[in-house]
Design a protein around this motif. Structure first.
Motif, PDB file in Angstrom:
ATOM      1  N   PRO A  98       0.835  -1.211   0.000  1.00 14.21           N
ATOM      2  CA  PRO A  98       0.000   0.000   0.000  1.00 14.21           C
ATOM      3  C   PRO A  98       0.864   1.253   0.000  1.00 14.21           C
ATOM      4  O   PRO A  98       1.926   1.290   0.647  1.00 14.21           O
ATOM      5  N   LEU A  99       0.439   2.273  -0.719  1.00 15.55           N
ATOM      6  CA  LEU A  99       1.166   3.528  -0.761  1.00 15.55           C
ATOM      7  C   LEU A  99       0.702   4.423   0.370  1.00 15.55           C
ATOM      8  O   LEU A  99      -0.496   4.597   0.585  1.00 15.55           O
ATOM      9  N   THR A 100       1.651   4.967   1.107  1.00 23.71           N
ATOM     10  CA  THR A 100       1.318   5.885   2.197  1.00 23.71           C
ATOM     11  C   THR A 100       1.905   7.251   1.887  1.00 23.71           C
ATOM     12  O   THR A 100       3.020   7.364   1.370  1.00 23.71           O
ATOM     13  N   PHE A 101       1.121   8.291   2.226  1.00 22.65           N
ATOM     14  CA  PHE A 101       1.531   9.648   1.880  1.00 22.65           C
ATOM     15  C   PHE A 101       1.425  10.567   3.093  1.00 22.65           C
ATOM     16  O   PHE A 101       0.636  10.335   4.006  1.00 22.65           O
ATOM     17  N   THR A 102       2.242  11.610   3.064  1.00 16.69           N
ATOM     18  CA  THR A 102       2.180  12.686   4.054  1.00 16.69           C
ATOM     19  C   THR A 102       1.717  13.948   3.338  1.00 16.69           C
ATOM     20  O   THR A 102       2.248  14.288   2.277  1.00 16.69           O
ATOM     21  N   ARG A 103       0.727  14.637   3.921  1.00 17.95           N
ATOM     22  CA  ARG A 103       0.147  15.814   3.285  1.00 17.95           C
ATOM     23  C   ARG A 103       0.918  17.078   3.662  1.00 17.95           C
ATOM     24  O   ARG A 103       1.308  17.259   4.811  1.00 17.95           O
ATOM     25  N   TYR A 104       1.133  17.959   2.677  1.00 13.19           N
ATOM     26  CA  TYR A 104       1.779  19.248   2.898  1.00 13.19           C
ATOM     27  C   TYR A 104       0.939  20.342   2.253  1.00 13.19           C
ATOM     28  O   TYR A 104       0.486  20.186   1.107  1.00 13.19           O
ATOM     29  N   GLU A 105       0.773  21.427   2.961  1.00 12.71           N
ATOM     30  CA  GLU A 105       0.030  22.554   2.414  1.00 12.71           C
ATOM     31  C   GLU A 105       0.862  23.271   1.360  1.00 12.71           C
ATOM     32  O   GLU A 105       2.045  23.561   1.568  1.00 12.71           O
TER      33      GLU A 105
END
Length: 332
Positions: A230-237
């Motif tokens: 599974p691909l995991t991501f971190t959100r950035y504004e």
């Protein structure tokens, strides 16, 4: 690219040119200096961060600037070795500078290869800024060519061929991943306006993925040996362009940052009575699992922070380059 890799290419060039049983060491010294020469522009950092961002990888890393740089270098070198041919030396220096430009072009930092006609930065991202596999193979060929004189030229030429073979292989991996990820995002319903696959600390085995989702970026990583994970991501504004323009009227450094960044992000935090707005670029972030602590934009190589008082009035800004002392400038 790091200095060791540039110097390794220079050494390989010198070994390829030297004749097997001669001790023309000045050729090796000449090639080492020529291969590093474009990075002489690092010294402009003493003129301030903005000057450095604008001009590093500028004139000395351009095809036109290389002509001037090569001519000047050979002219100076002939003071020490008068018998050295100017024409042959010029051609050799230009080729080594072109290799230097190539090595910087294949990293994500970007290089102004057509300066002064345009200050646009170009990159064909295929090798991380420091790649042990890439450099160690060059160093191995360099060592063997120095040890075995009769096969010196062949081994050196193999090392120079590796300079192009490895990035070409990595570029193929990158394009393959881009195709695979596009199909997977569509299949899994991942929303994106665009996405970028870029080198990371463990490339070509591990790659960074930046997904543009309009108001935010998502940063993740993909392992070529574990594509089914599974691909995991971190959100950035995303950085606010209006803030860049507003702050750019206070200091041109913010306008320069806006030009320099590819994937600008921002973070807003409150510290006592002050508001800190920090800008960074995901181009310099990492998604490597063992470097999770560097995912915050205050750990990126180049960050710029505007500090606002209680009335949201700018009072100072802070420039931070990793490994260097923070520069704080007051607003009058």
């Amino acid at each position: 690219m790091d200095p060791v890799t540039h110097l390794a290419v220079g050494a390989l060039g010198g070994q390829a040119l030297r004749k097997p049983l001669r001790r023309d060491k000045h050729v090796l010294v000449f090639c080492l200096l020529a291969a590093w020469l474009p990075d002489i522009d690092n010294f402009i950092g003493i003129l301030g961060p903005e000057f450095y961002l604008i001009h590093h990888r500028g004139l000395t890393h351009s095809f036109l600037g290389a002509i001037l740089l090569a001519a000047l270098f050979v002219w100076i070198f002939r003071w020490f070795v008068p018998s050295f041919s100017f024409i042959r030396g010029f051609v050799l220096v230009y080729l080594l500078i072109a290799l230097h430009i190539f090595l910087d072009l294949i990293t994500s930092y970007g290089t102004q290869i057509f300066f002064p006609f345009t200050n646009a930065r170009y990159a064909v991202t295929s090798v991380f800024i420091i790649d042990p596999i890439y450099t160690l193979v060059m160093l191995f060929c360099m060592y063997r060519s120095a040890k075995y004189l009769k096969t010196r030229k062949t081994l050196a030429l193999l090392g120079l061929a590796w300079v192009f073979i490895y990035p070409a292989f990595n570029l193929g991996v990158r394009y393959g991943l881009e195709y695979y990820l596009e199909q997977r995002f569509v299949r899994e319903g991942v929303a994106f306006n665009a996405f970028d696959v870029s080198t990371d600390v463990l490339s070509p085995f591990f790659w960074k993925v930046i997904v543009d989702q309009g108001d935010a970026y998502q940063l993740g990583g993909v392992n070529v040996f574990k594509l089914r994970q599974p691909l995991t991501f971190t959100r950035y504004e995303k950085a606010d362009n209006n803030l860049f323009r507003e702050f750019g009227q206070i200091s041109s450094l913010f306008a320069t940052y806006h030009w320099f960044f590819d994937f600008p992000i921002m973070r807003t935090e409150q510290i006592e009575k002050e508001t800190l707005i920090t800008f960074g670029d995901l181009r310099f972030a990492t998604a490597a699992p063992f470097l999770q602590h560097q995912r915050n934009n205050d750990q990126l190589p180049f960050t710029l922070t505007m500090v606002l008082d209680e009335q949201q009035k700018p009072v100072r800004y802070q420039y931070q380059r990793r490994g260097r002392e923070q520069v704080v400038l007051l607003i009058e």
